[in-house]
Write a protein that holds these residues in place. Sequence first.
Motif, PDB file in Angstrom:
ATOM      1  N   VAL A  72       0.848  -1.206   0.000  1.00  0.00           N
ATOM      2  CA  VAL A  72       0.000   0.000   0.000  1.00  0.00           C
ATOM      3  C   VAL A  72       0.876   1.246   0.000  1.00  0.00           C
ATOM      4  N   PHE A  73       1.942   1.215   0.819  1.00  0.00           N
ATOM      5  CA  PHE A  73       2.875   2.349   0.869  1.00  0.00           C
ATOM      6  C   PHE A  73       3.546   2.561  -0.487  1.00  0.00           C
ATOM      7  N   PHE A  74       4.048   1.493  -1.082  1.00  0.00           N
ATOM      8  CA  PHE A  74       4.753   1.620  -2.358  1.00  0.00           C
ATOM      9  C   PHE A  74       3.812   2.080  -3.470  1.00  0.00           C
ATOM     10  N   GLN A  75       2.595   1.598  -3.472  1.00  0.00           N
ATOM     11  CA  GLN A  75       1.636   2.039  -4.482  1.00  0.00           C
ATOM     12  C   GLN A  75       1.319   3.528  -4.326  1.00  0.00           C
ATOM     13  N   ALA A  76       1.188   3.970  -3.071  1.00  0.00           N
ATOM     14  CA  ALA A  76       0.907   5.389  -2.827  1.00  0.00           C
ATOM     15  C   ALA A  76       2.080   6.253  -3.270  1.00  0.00           C
ATOM     16  N   ARG A  79       2.193   6.539  -7.025  1.00  0.00           N
ATOM     17  CA  ARG A  79       1.178   7.467  -7.531  1.00  0.00           C
ATOM     18  C   ARG A  79       1.598   8.912  -7.281  1.00  0.00           C
ATOM     19  N   LEU A  80       2.148   9.177  -6.095  1.00  0.00           N
ATOM     20  CA  LEU A  80       2.590  10.535  -5.792  1.00  0.00           C
ATOM     21  C   LEU A  80       3.719  10.981  -6.723  1.00  0.00           C
ATOM     22  N   LEU A 154       4.593  16.287  -7.741  1.00  0.00           N
ATOM     23  CA  LEU A 154       3.479  17.095  -8.237  1.00  0.00           C
ATOM     24  C   LEU A 154       3.853  17.815  -9.519  1.00  0.00           C
ATOM     25  N   ALA A 155       5.089  18.321  -9.600  1.00  0.00           N
ATOM     26  CA  ALA A 155       5.528  19.035 -10.800  1.00  0.00           C
ATOM     27  C   ALA A 155       5.509  18.128 -12.030  1.00  0.00           C
TER      28      ALA A 155
END
Length: 398
Positions: A72-76, A79-80, A154-155
């Motif tokens: 779950v951490f790695f997927q998040a 995505r970030l 984000l950039a």
Amino acid sequence: MEPLFTPEQLAEIHAYHLPYYIRAAVDPFARLGLMALQLGVLVQPFHRMATAAAAGLEHRLGFLRTAPVSRVFFQAMDRLWGESGWGAAVLFALLTDLFIRLVYTPVDTWFNYTLEHRHGMSNYTPGAYAWDVLKEQAVTTLALTALVIGLYGLARRVRRWWLVLGVPVALLMLVASALDPYRDLLYYKQKPLPEGALRTRLTGLLEKAGVSFADMRVEETSVSSRRVQAYFAGQGPTRTIVLNDVILKEFSEDEVLAAVAHEAGHVHESKWLGRIASSLALVAFLFAIDRLLRVSASRGWFGATRFADIRTLPLIWLLLFCVFLVGKPIAGAFSREREREADRYALRLTGDVESFRRMLVKAARVNKMDPEPPRWVVLKGMSHPPIGERLAALPPPP
């Protein structure tokens, strides 16, 4: 009137402050030199080291990507970041920070431990000092990781990222001071100020000043420092009066009241204009970073192969350093004027000029303040007026 310092005390104070003045003069050039070294020589080696280390960790710990909880951490994080590869970016950022820290470790240790002990200003044991350095490094590591993932991630995914990031962060800055009472708990124990005459008098003083507060706390800073300190932390429902244990030992009740009256003056300052200006400056700074990232990508600076390439991070540090170098004298000038007004407010609130004078004199003696520092040191960004100037501004005794 009794002189502020004896000639012997003044000689020791000058000996204590001289290394700090030398460092203040040399440090900007040293940091610029280290940043130039990073940009000119070390970006590519550090990037290769970070990429290789991330690949090695992926090979050895790749199973964590599929484990029930850690995936779950790695997927998040993927995505970030917008794609894989965030591990190498974080390691690169930590390497660049670690390089500067390692270069400065002998200097920082000499100033923060050896020099402070030599002049009787520190109670640190070697173990306690090392532990606080490790805690500071842990906080820096977490903050730097969040910065890399948040800003660069984000950039990569949003064209006007600087606006998307800048507005909520600017709003967060407006309320972040509410968390101030809890930050020092990482380093110092606190306990409530005991019931008694001092607490009763402080409550009456702040009622007279129209300053609401949630608590009065005693911060046990004597484990590391012999300096006196009093400040307000937090805003609104979290506002807390913090007195360190040294000030309770060194000052009389009247002198503690004088110090708190000065801090109450800061509560009544108009802060919104400065906060709004800081928020707008943050958005403008993020926009400048966006322009810098785009130019770096188009010209392939430092081996950048795309927009928001992590290899541009040392260039952002350089931009931030230049902003602080230019902005600190301006911020210092405003801060010194706020301190003068807080002194005037305290005198109006208490009407006790003599106690205020004694408070300043004791603070100067215990904290070994230079009564007349070089003018360039003041203009470079001192947050408070020199203690000699503050004493001279007091009304003469009757």
